[in-house]
Design an enzyme around this catalytic site. Structure first.
Site, PDB file in Angstrom:
ATOM      1  N   ASN A 142       0.882  -1.175   0.000  1.00  0.00           N
ATOM      2  CA  ASN A 142       0.000   0.000   0.000  1.00  0.00           C
ATOM      3  C   ASN A 142       0.917   1.223   0.000  1.00  0.00           C
ATOM      4  O   ASN A 142       1.480   1.585   1.026  1.00  0.00           O
ATOM      5  CB  ASN A 142      -0.879  -0.044   1.251  1.00  0.00           C
TER       6      ASN A 142
ATOM      7  N   ARG B 110      -2.456  -2.118  -3.592  1.00  0.00           N
ATOM      8  CA  ARG B 110      -3.685  -1.354  -3.361  1.00  0.00           C
ATOM      9  C   ARG B 110      -3.624  -0.092  -4.208  1.00  0.00           C
ATOM     10  O   ARG B 110      -2.676   0.694  -4.117  1.00  0.00           O
ATOM     11  CB  ARG B 110      -3.786  -0.964  -1.887  1.00  0.00           C
TER      12      ARG B 110
ATOM     13  N   HIS C   1     -12.730   2.852  -0.045  1.00  0.00           N
ATOM     14  CA  HIS C   1     -12.748   1.780   0.973  1.00  0.00           C
ATOM     15  C   HIS C   1     -13.453   0.530   0.451  1.00  0.00           C
ATOM     16  O   HIS C   1     -13.963  -0.278   1.239  1.00  0.00           O
ATOM     17  CB  HIS C   1     -13.495   2.207   2.266  1.00  0.00           C
TER      18      HIS C   1
ATOM     19  N   ASN D  69     -10.303   7.118  10.457  1.00  0.00           N
ATOM     20  CA  ASN D  69      -9.964   8.519  10.267  1.00  0.00           C
ATOM     21  C   ASN D  69     -10.635   9.037   9.000  1.00  0.00           C
ATOM     22  O   ASN D  69     -11.219  10.113   8.981  1.00  0.00           O
ATOM     23  CB  ASN D  69      -8.449   8.626  10.187  1.00  0.00           C
TER      24      ASN D  69
ATOM     25  N   ARG E  76     -11.842  15.648   7.835  1.00  0.00           N
ATOM     26  CA  ARG E  76     -12.566  16.029   6.611  1.00  0.00           C
ATOM     27  C   ARG E  76     -14.008  16.397   6.941  1.00  0.00           C
ATOM     28  O   ARG E  76     -14.637  15.750   7.779  1.00  0.00           O
ATOM     29  CB  ARG E  76     -12.569  14.878   5.600  1.00  0.00           C
TER      30      ARG E  76
ATOM     31  N   ILE F   8     -12.526   3.276  14.506  1.00  0.00           N
ATOM     32  CA  ILE F   8     -13.569   3.762  15.427  1.00  0.00           C
ATOM     33  C   ILE F   8     -14.711   2.744  15.514  1.00  0.00           C
ATOM     34  O   ILE F   8     -15.176   2.397  16.603  1.00  0.00           O
ATOM     35  CB  ILE F   8     -14.110   5.126  14.943  1.00  0.00           C
ATOM     36  N   GLY F   9     -15.140   2.246  14.368  1.00  0.00           N
ATOM     37  CA  GLY F   9     -16.245   1.288  14.341  1.00  0.00           C
ATOM     38  C   GLY F   9     -15.947   0.031  15.149  1.00  0.00           C
ATOM     39  O   GLY F   9     -16.826  -0.547  15.778  1.00  0.00           O
TER      40      GLY F   9
ATOM     41  N   GLU G 167      -8.141  -5.307   5.173  1.00  0.00           N
ATOM     42  CA  GLU G 167      -7.968  -4.968   3.755  1.00  0.00           C
ATOM     43  C   GLU G 167      -6.785  -5.717   3.151  1.00  0.00           C
ATOM     44  O   GLU G 167      -6.834  -6.136   1.994  1.00  0.00           O
ATOM     45  CB  GLU G 167      -7.808  -3.459   3.597  1.00  0.00           C
TER      46      GLU G 167
END
Ligand code: AMP
Length: 400
Positions: free
Chosen positions: A10, A94, A183, A214, A244, A336-337, A388
């Protein structure tokens, strides 16, 4: 499944994350990160499975040198995990933006590189860096097959009414201005995993995936196909994120340019880097660990930021329930999730109309696959840690 070691890369403009994954055991054999590539003070961290993390400060004038160091570490006498590069069967890259050129992952050829380059306009910060990573890898491993896995590909199934903006149609025809979404690898991985966890057919499931990191986005996945997602032409649209802004009235940009005597570029920089929960918390933090602590201490700035964040997610869940005429499962993933029970509770409070009650004992867990809705809930809510790199490794093996 053929057994091989897959190197997942990545590549950012000044960084490069990597993992070496065995395709059968799906274990991470080694992983690491190169930072400050092309800048003074470049450093690499490298962790072989079961071994100590090693940090090295060493010059990396370009990505080729960074990849050379990664390959040296993987094959090195000390801490190496393979005897030679011949033990790396394939490389999965990626790629952020595949535009409309790529609806699936693909084996990299010169034509593919050209088609990725055509999308540079759409992701000027990311795609050129991704391409540099591929070229550097091909130089050092000319005989190893490589696969491009796109962040946008999973969303290419969206219908026209979901991906078109209300703009003159020729902007779409002339410049391909439309919703792409990002994503995608995560939304695909998590929605598949949700079907497995529930023991349901993927093709029959209506899922909403909330990828809350993020960068954050929501997607609606109906019968295994993405039908809508919150990020747009770029990753700036949709949810309120770390820094953002997400959705806003486009007229705000000119209004702020005039008030602040700034250029459009400067305001866009504010929208990308100084907004979101960071901006709403008065510049306190973009990190939900800080925000959660401050929220619990009664800090008004943190409370305001987290409430606005949760509300926006809940609004998208409502919209996507409508888009799919119902929903069977809502999934939380990413930093966060997966790790923030408070934000899941705050979002859950909006979901009573879907027959959802959050089981607070299950919800207290962090970072594990868990069903967090009560057994009586008619719509299920799951925490599904995303992966991922593993998804990229699987796609790569499937194609080579
Ligand atoms: P990501 O972009 O997916 O890495 O997510 C970053 C966000 O996830 C930050 O706001 C972190 O505060 C949050 N996060 C990551 N790990 C944890 C953790 N163990 N506990 C609480 N929050 C976390």
């Amino acid at each position: 499944m053929k057994e091989m070691n897959v190197l997942v890369i990545n590549c950012g403009s000044s960084s490069l994350k990597f993992q070496l994954i065995n395709s059968v055991s799906e274990e991470v054999i080694a992983k690491g990160l190169c930072e400050r590539i092309g800048i003074d003070g470049s450093q690499m961290s490298y962790t072989p499975a079961g071994g100590e993390k090693r940090e090295t400060v060493t010059p990396m004038p370009d990505h080729t040198q960074a990849i050379r160091l990664v390959l040296d570490a993987l094959t090195g006498q000390e801490g190496g995990v393979v005897k030679s590069l011949a033990e790396i069967g394939a490389v999965g890259h990626r790629i952020v933006h595949g535009g409309e050129n790529f609806a699936t992952s693909t084996v990299i050829t010169e034509d593919v590189l050209k088609a990725i380059e055509e999308c540079n306009d759409l992701a000027p910060l990311h795609n050129p860096a991704n391409l540099i990573g591929i070229r550097a890898c091909r130089e050092l491993m000319p005989d190893t097959p490589m696969v491009a896995v796109f962040d946008t590909a999973f969303h290419q199934t969206m219908p026209e009414e979901a991906y078109l903006y209300g703009l003159p149609y020729h902007y779409y025809e002339d410049y391909k201005v439309r919703r792409y979404g990002f994503h995608g690898t995560s939304h695909s991985y998590v929605s598949h995993r949700a079907a497995e966890m529930l023991g349901k057919e993927y093709e029959g499931l209506k899922a909403i995936v909330c990828h809350l990191g993020n960068g954050a986005s929501v997607s609606a996945v109906k019968g295994g196909k993405c039908v809508d997602t919150s990020m747009g032409l770029t990753p700036l649209e949709g949810l309120i994120m770390g820094t953002r802004s997400g959705d806003l009235d486009p007229a705000i940009i000119e209004f702020l340019c005039n008030k602040e005597n700034k250029t459009v570029k400067e305001i866009l920089n504010v929208l990308n880097k100084e907004s979101g929960v960071f901006g709403l918390s008065g510049g306190f933090s973009s990190d939900f660990r800080d925000l959660e602590k401050a929220y619990r201490a009664g800090d008004a700035f943190a409370i305001r930021a987290m409430k606005a964040f949760a509300y926006r997610v809940a609004k998208y869940i409502g919209a996507y329930t409508a888009a799919m005429n119902g929903v069977d499962v809502i999934c939380f993933t990413a930093g966060i999730g997966e790790n923030n029970p408070l934000i899941r509770t705050m979002i859950g409070e909006y979901l009573g109309y879907l027959g959802i009650t959050i089981d607070e004992e299950a919800n207290a867990k962090r970072g594990e696959e868990t069903e967090i809705s009560t057994p009586e809930s008619t719509t299920k809510v799951l925490v599904v840690p995303t992966n991922e790199e593993l998804a990229i490794a699987r796609e790569t093996v499937a194609l080579v």
